[in-house]
Design a protein around this motif. Structure first.
Motif, PDB file in Angstrom:
ATOM      1  N   THR A 156       0.869  -1.177   0.000  1.00  0.00           N
ATOM      2  CA  THR A 156       0.000   0.000   0.000  1.00  0.00           C
ATOM      3  C   THR A 156       0.900   1.218   0.000  1.00  0.00           C
ATOM      4  O   THR A 156       1.811   1.337   0.812  1.00  0.00           O
ATOM      5  N   LYS A 157       0.675   2.135  -0.940  1.00  0.00           N
ATOM      6  CA  LYS A 157       1.572   3.267  -1.093  1.00  0.00           C
ATOM      7  C   LYS A 157       1.288   4.403  -0.129  1.00  0.00           C
ATOM      8  O   LYS A 157       1.990   5.386  -0.125  1.00  0.00           O
ATOM      9  N   GLU A 158       0.258   4.278   0.675  1.00  0.00           N
ATOM     10  CA  GLU A 158      -0.020   5.341   1.632  1.00  0.00           C
ATOM     11  C   GLU A 158       1.094   5.404   2.681  1.00  0.00           C
ATOM     12  O   GLU A 158       1.397   6.446   3.224  1.00  0.00           O
ATOM     13  N   GLU A 159       1.689   4.266   2.977  1.00  0.00           N
ATOM     14  CA  GLU A 159       2.748   4.211   3.973  1.00  0.00           C
ATOM     15  C   GLU A 159       4.099   4.353   3.287  1.00  0.00           C
ATOM     16  O   GLU A 159       4.284   3.945   2.158  1.00  0.00           O
ATOM     17  N   LYS A 160       5.049   4.936   3.997  1.00  0.00           N
ATOM     18  CA  LYS A 160       6.395   5.080   3.452  1.00  0.00           C
ATOM     19  C   LYS A 160       7.224   3.810   3.626  1.00  0.00           C
ATOM     20  O   LYS A 160       8.141   3.565   2.873  1.00  0.00           O
ATOM     21  N   THR A 161       6.921   3.022   4.636  1.00  0.00           N
ATOM     22  CA  THR A 161       7.633   1.768   4.865  1.00  0.00           C
ATOM     23  C   THR A 161       6.622   0.649   5.105  1.00  0.00           C
ATOM     24  O   THR A 161       5.502   0.898   5.537  1.00  0.00           O
ATOM     25  N   ALA A 162       7.042  -0.558   4.820  1.00  0.00           N
ATOM     26  CA  ALA A 162       6.175  -1.710   5.050  1.00  0.00           C
ATOM     27  C   ALA A 162       7.034  -2.950   5.290  1.00  0.00           C
ATOM     28  O   ALA A 162       8.084  -3.106   4.678  1.00  0.00           O
ATOM     29  N   PHE A 184      17.666  -4.510  -2.817  1.00  0.00           N
ATOM     30  CA  PHE A 184      17.303  -4.119  -4.177  1.00  0.00           C
ATOM     31  C   PHE A 184      16.849  -2.666  -4.164  1.00  0.00           C
ATOM     32  O   PHE A 184      16.204  -2.222  -3.216  1.00  0.00           O
ATOM     33  N   VAL A 185      17.177  -1.935  -5.234  1.00  0.00           N
ATOM     34  CA  VAL A 185      16.677  -0.576  -5.438  1.00  0.00           C
ATOM     35  C   VAL A 185      15.964  -0.588  -6.784  1.00  0.00           C
ATOM     36  O   VAL A 185      16.573  -0.816  -7.824  1.00  0.00           O
ATOM     37  N   LEU A 186      14.651  -0.349  -6.754  1.00  0.00           N
ATOM     38  CA  LEU A 186      13.833  -0.434  -7.960  1.00  0.00           C
ATOM     39  C   LEU A 186      13.162   0.909  -8.237  1.00  0.00           C
ATOM     40  O   LEU A 186      12.682   1.560  -7.307  1.00  0.00           O
ATOM     41  N   PRO A 187      13.109   1.332  -9.498  1.00  0.00           N
ATOM     42  CA  PRO A 187      12.366   2.558  -9.807  1.00  0.00           C
ATOM     43  C   PRO A 187      10.869   2.288  -9.750  1.00  0.00           C
ATOM     44  O   PRO A 187      10.402   1.218 -10.137  1.00  0.00           O
ATOM     45  N   VAL A 188      10.124   3.262  -9.233  1.00  0.00           N
ATOM     46  CA  VAL A 188       8.679   3.116  -9.105  1.00  0.00           C
ATOM     47  C   VAL A 188       8.028   4.253  -9.869  1.00  0.00           C
ATOM     48  O   VAL A 188       8.370   5.423  -9.686  1.00  0.00           O
ATOM     49  N   SER A 189       7.083   3.934 -10.739  1.00  0.00           N
ATOM     50  CA  SER A 189       6.364   4.971 -11.474  1.00  0.00           C
ATOM     51  C   SER A 189       5.197   5.447 -10.620  1.00  0.00           C
ATOM     52  O   SER A 189       4.518   4.659  -9.970  1.00  0.00           O
TER      53      SER A 189
END
Length: 155
Positions: free
Chosen positions: A65-71, A102-107
């Motif tokens: 869920t993108k509302e949170e900064k961490t999960a 891992f570092v992944l780009p997120v659109s």
């Protein structure tokens, strides 16, 4: 007579030395081969674990869920820690007491309604300006366009 017995002993010693030399060479080759096989197996195992960790991160991204900064997501195979920051997803997967980062780009799929409205208004303004001031092609440009069209048809 005694020299014939001495000659036989020398021959037996030579055969024995040759056999020992061949056994040593074979042993070295076998040891080299076995070390190479063990190293390949370790590389394959680490590659497989890394691929599993990446699959866990992809699976966790689907559940996030993108509302949170961490999960923190606990799965059967391991644990995934996700952190979103400035268009990137920092993921840490832990499998069998080993961690993979891992570092992944997120659109950014969710744009605010204001941004969508602004973009829509800009497009409408551009289309109105184009309709109000149509560019009439001159004689030269129309003849050039005809030549280009004829050339493209010939190709």
């Amino acid at each position: 007579m005694w020299f014939q017995r001495f000659k036989k002993k020398r021959v037996k010693a030579g055969v024995l030395l040759y056999a020992l030399l061949m056994a040593a060479v074979f042993s070295l080759l076998l040891q080299f081969y076995l070390h190479r096989q063990v190293a390949e197996r370790r590389i394959l195992k680490s590659s497989e674990d890394r691929l599993r960790a990446y699959a866990l991160v992809q699976l966790a991204m689907g559940q996030e869920t993108k509302e949170e900064k961490t999960a923190d997501i606990h799965l059967k195979s391991g644990t995934v820690h996700l952190k979103w920051d400035a268009g990137f997803l920092y993921a840490k997967a832990e499998i069998h007491q080993e961690s993979y980062d891992f570092v992944l780009p997120v659109s950014e799929e969710k744009e605010s309604k204001k941004e969508k409205k602004e973009k829509k208004e800009k497009k409408e303004k551009k289309s109105k300006k184009e309709k109000a001031m149509p560019d009439l092609p001159s004689e030269e440009s129309s003849s050039e366009e005809k030549k280009q069209a004829d050339n493209s048809e010939n190709d």
